[in-house]
Design a protein around this motif. Structure first.
Motif, PDB file in Angstrom:
ATOM      1  N   ALA A 107      -1.392   6.409   8.550  1.00 44.92           N
ATOM      2  CA  ALA A 107      -0.177   7.332   8.674  1.00 44.92           C
ATOM      3  C   ALA A 107       0.103   7.946   7.397  1.00 44.92           C
ATOM      4  O   ALA A 107       1.225   8.573   7.817  1.00 44.92           O
ATOM      5  N   GLY A 108      -0.293   7.666   6.373  1.00 45.48           N
ATOM      6  CA  GLY A 108       0.093   8.338   5.052  1.00 45.48           C
ATOM      7  C   GLY A 108       1.354   7.941   4.686  1.00 45.48           C
ATOM      8  O   GLY A 108       2.225   8.542   3.835  1.00 45.48           O
ATOM      9  N   THR A 109       1.651   6.431   4.842  1.00 45.77           N
ATOM     10  CA  THR A 109       3.122   5.815   4.575  1.00 45.77           C
ATOM     11  C   THR A 109       2.720   5.094   3.286  1.00 45.77           C
ATOM     12  O   THR A 109       1.871   4.264   3.272  1.00 45.77           O
ATOM     13  N   ASP A 110       3.623   5.517   2.353  1.00 43.18           N
ATOM     14  CA  ASP A 110       3.968   4.442   0.934  1.00 43.18           C
ATOM     15  C   ASP A 110       3.990   2.673   1.403  1.00 43.18           C
ATOM     16  O   ASP A 110       4.984   2.666   2.171  1.00 43.18           O
ATOM     17  N   TYR A 111       3.437   2.138   0.752  1.00 43.15           N
ATOM     18  CA  TYR A 111       3.367   0.710   0.818  1.00 43.15           C
ATOM     19  C   TYR A 111       3.654  -0.076  -0.289  1.00 43.15           C
ATOM     20  O   TYR A 111       2.790   0.042  -1.289  1.00 43.15           O
ATOM     21  N   VAL A 112       4.325  -1.187  -0.023  1.00 36.13           N
ATOM     22  CA  VAL A 112       4.660  -2.020  -1.435  1.00 36.13           C
ATOM     23  C   VAL A 112       4.757  -3.562  -1.035  1.00 36.13           C
ATOM     24  O   VAL A 112       5.349  -3.697   0.209  1.00 36.13           O
ATOM     25  N   VAL A 133      -6.585   7.380   0.502  1.00 38.44           N
ATOM     26  CA  VAL A 133      -6.497   8.577  -0.273  1.00 38.44           C
ATOM     27  C   VAL A 133      -6.582  10.072   0.839  1.00 38.44           C
ATOM     28  O   VAL A 133      -5.724  10.815   0.451  1.00 38.44           O
ATOM     29  N   ARG A 134      -7.249   9.885   1.653  1.00 38.62           N
ATOM     30  CA  ARG A 134      -7.378  11.054   2.621  1.00 38.62           C
ATOM     31  C   ARG A 134      -5.854  11.395   3.353  1.00 38.62           C
ATOM     32  O   ARG A 134      -5.409  12.659   3.231  1.00 38.62           O
ATOM     33  N   GLY A 363      -4.248   6.330  -2.136  1.00 45.33           N
ATOM     34  CA  GLY A 363      -5.074   5.213  -2.297  1.00 45.33           C
ATOM     35  C   GLY A 363      -4.255   3.788  -2.767  1.00 45.33           C
ATOM     36  O   GLY A 363      -3.437   3.933  -2.991  1.00 45.33           O
ATOM     37  N   GLN A 364      -5.405   3.007  -3.170  1.00 46.26           N
ATOM     38  CA  GLN A 364      -4.787   1.753  -3.736  1.00 46.26           C
ATOM     39  C   GLN A 364      -4.501   1.971  -5.314  1.00 46.26           C
ATOM     40  O   GLN A 364      -5.415   2.183  -5.735  1.00 46.26           O
ATOM     41  N   VAL A 365      -3.323   1.863  -5.586  1.00 46.36           N
ATOM     42  CA  VAL A 365      -3.103   2.207  -6.823  1.00 46.36           C
ATOM     43  C   VAL A 365      -2.113   1.105  -7.363  1.00 46.36           C
ATOM     44  O   VAL A 365      -1.268   0.293  -6.677  1.00 46.36           O
ATOM     45  N   THR A 366      -1.837   0.989  -8.773  1.00 42.81           N
ATOM     46  CA  THR A 366      -1.007   0.138  -9.303  1.00 42.81           C
ATOM     47  C   THR A 366       0.282   0.692  -9.791  1.00 42.81           C
ATOM     48  O   THR A 366       0.512   1.698  -9.623  1.00 42.81           O
TER      49      THR A 366
END
Ligand SMILES: NC(=O)c1ccc[n+]([C@@H]2O[C@H](COP(=O)([O-])OP(=O)(O)OC[C@H]3O[C@@H](n4cnc5c(N)ncnc54)[C@H](OP(=O)(O)O)[C@@H]3O)[C@@H](O)[C@H]2O)c1
Length: 392
Positions: A107-112, A133-134, A363-366
């Motif tokens: 869904a293009g949703t940021d996640y923590v 990423v897409r 994508g998966q980022v720190t």
């Protein structure tokens, strides 16, 4: 674009021990105008959390309560599609976490989240990094005591050192803390499946790009090069050094050849020996099914240390950074690491993704890659110390 979604932030797991603390933190400290909601599988428990929040801030009496259960895929998709950022404290993540990562990546949703489980992070990278990423979703794991002080502390230390030269950083943790039921169950899951952890790491290595023309690595030196003060140090094989070197792989500022060593520091030899023996015992007990279930009975999910206990807890991570002829010593420090400060770090990470002007990542980022300086600024304002002790 996610700007037209109903909520800036949805907090999933608000009925758990750390989720409730995160909800309280948001009620007291969310940026003015933040549109947020609580999500969970039990409406009555959610309503009780909301009642407590309304005592802190009467405006919270109107917080929407969203139904979401990890066994009901549609409910998870719905929360991912309703928010710009989703916070989840629903762990152990290896057991419950995947549907939400999948839905946010789509869904293009940021996640923590608060995971410290390497197996989960590696599996999520292999399965959902490309989709995120897409879609433009930023999937940021380990936004609690695992691994924010270490990731942002190493980042802060690197920024005190010269650019374009090989750098070596060592982090030394001193801590007084407790574990909740949720943390115990997650830790037993990690220790109980080391084979799965090694397999997940190998699968990730096969698909993940390495930084072109640069080297980053975890230093496995048992006795660190850069001791600080007296006492004893032990290597600390948590997820933290993995996260630190992923930040180093993503950011050129860490230089052409970066290495990081991660240690726990204690005053007495007896404590160091006790910790080494304790970790060995936990590993052995978590591996065998009968002793594993005995371990799990020590604490129930939902339980955690009371406020008076948490008030006595603290942490300090000292970093020694060397390179280009310079040596610096820095420190990241705060109060109760596992819960009070973890709730703060998690909530501030979500607020940072929702409101701050950040570098373009997906994508998966720190935490260092996605939020870096903006998150350090927020944490400093919220009372966590980042300071240079010795500039060399
Ligand atoms: N990295 C760190 O520094 C750090 C610090 C603290 C915690 N943690 C991690 O955070 C996680 C939570 O810890 P905790 O002590 O807060 O745990 P907890 O009190 O047991 O809370 C777990 C939450 O998950 C919910 N949940 C469980 N199964 C679910 C399902 N199928 N669908 C929807 N919700 C579900 C529970 O809902 P109900 O209330 O309805 O049961 C509860 O809200 C653990 O994995 C822990 O290791 C990490």
């Amino acid at each position: 674009m996610t700007a037209d979604r109903p909520y800036d932030i949805v907090l999933f797991g608000a009925t758990g021990f750390t989720g409730a603390l995160t909800a309280e933190y948001l009620a007291r400290n969310a940026d003015p105008g933040t549109r947020w909601a609580l999500a969970g599988r039990n409406q009555a428990k959610l309503a009780a959390v909301r009642d407590r929040l309304a005592e802190l801030d009467p405006a919270c009496a109107d917080l929407p309560l969203l139904h979401a259960d990890t066994t009901d895929a549609a409910s998870i998709e719905e929360i991912a599609e309703s928010a710009r950022v989703v916070i989840t404290t629903v762990g152990p993540y290896v057991k419950y976490g995947e549907p939400l990562v999948a839905a946010c990546a789509r869904a293009g949703t940021d996640y923590v989240d608060l995971t410290g489980e390497p197996t989960f992070v590696d599996r999520m990278y292999v399965k959902y990094h490309d989709a995120a990423v897409r879609s433009g979703a930023r999937i940021v794991h380990a936004c609690g005591f695992d691994s924010i002080p270490h990731d942002l502390g190493a980042y802060y230390t690197v920024k005190q050192l010269p650019e374009g030269v090989p750098l070596h950083v060592e982090g030394f943790l001193r801590v007084r803390g407790d574990a909740s039921g949720g943390t115990l169950h997650s830790a037993v899951g990690i220790f109980g499946d080391t084979a799965g952890m090694i397999r997940a790491e190998r699968e990730r290595r096969q698909v993940e790009d390495r930084p072109a023309g640069r080297t980053v690595r975890i230093s496995r030196r048992p006795a660190p090069k850069a001791r600080i003060g007296g006492g004893w140090t032990l290597p600390l094989p948590t997820i933290d050094p993995q996260i630190v070197v992923r930040s180093a792989a993503a950011l050129d500022r860490y230089g052409p050849d970066f290495s990081y060593g991660h240690y726990v520091a204690v005053k007495r030899f007896a404590t160091a020996a006790g910790m080494a023996a304790g970790s060995g015992a936990l590993l052995a007990l978590a591996t065998l099914p009968p002793t594993r279930s005995l371990l799990l009975r020590l604490r129930t999910p939902g339980d955690g240390p009371a406020e008076e206990r948490r008030a006595r807890n603290w942490f300090s991570v000292k970093f020694v950074g060397e390179g280009g002829g310079r040596r610096v010593v820095t420190e990241v420090a705060g109060g109760d690491p596992g819960y009070t400060e973890t709730a703060k770090m998690l909530a501030e990470s979500a607020l940072c993704l929702a409101h701050d002007d950040l570098p373009e990542t997906a994508g998966q980022v720190t935490t260092a890659t996605a939020m870096g300086d903006a998150l350090i600024d927020r944490l400093v304002k919220a009372g966590i110390t980042f300071r240079v002790l010795d500039a060399g």
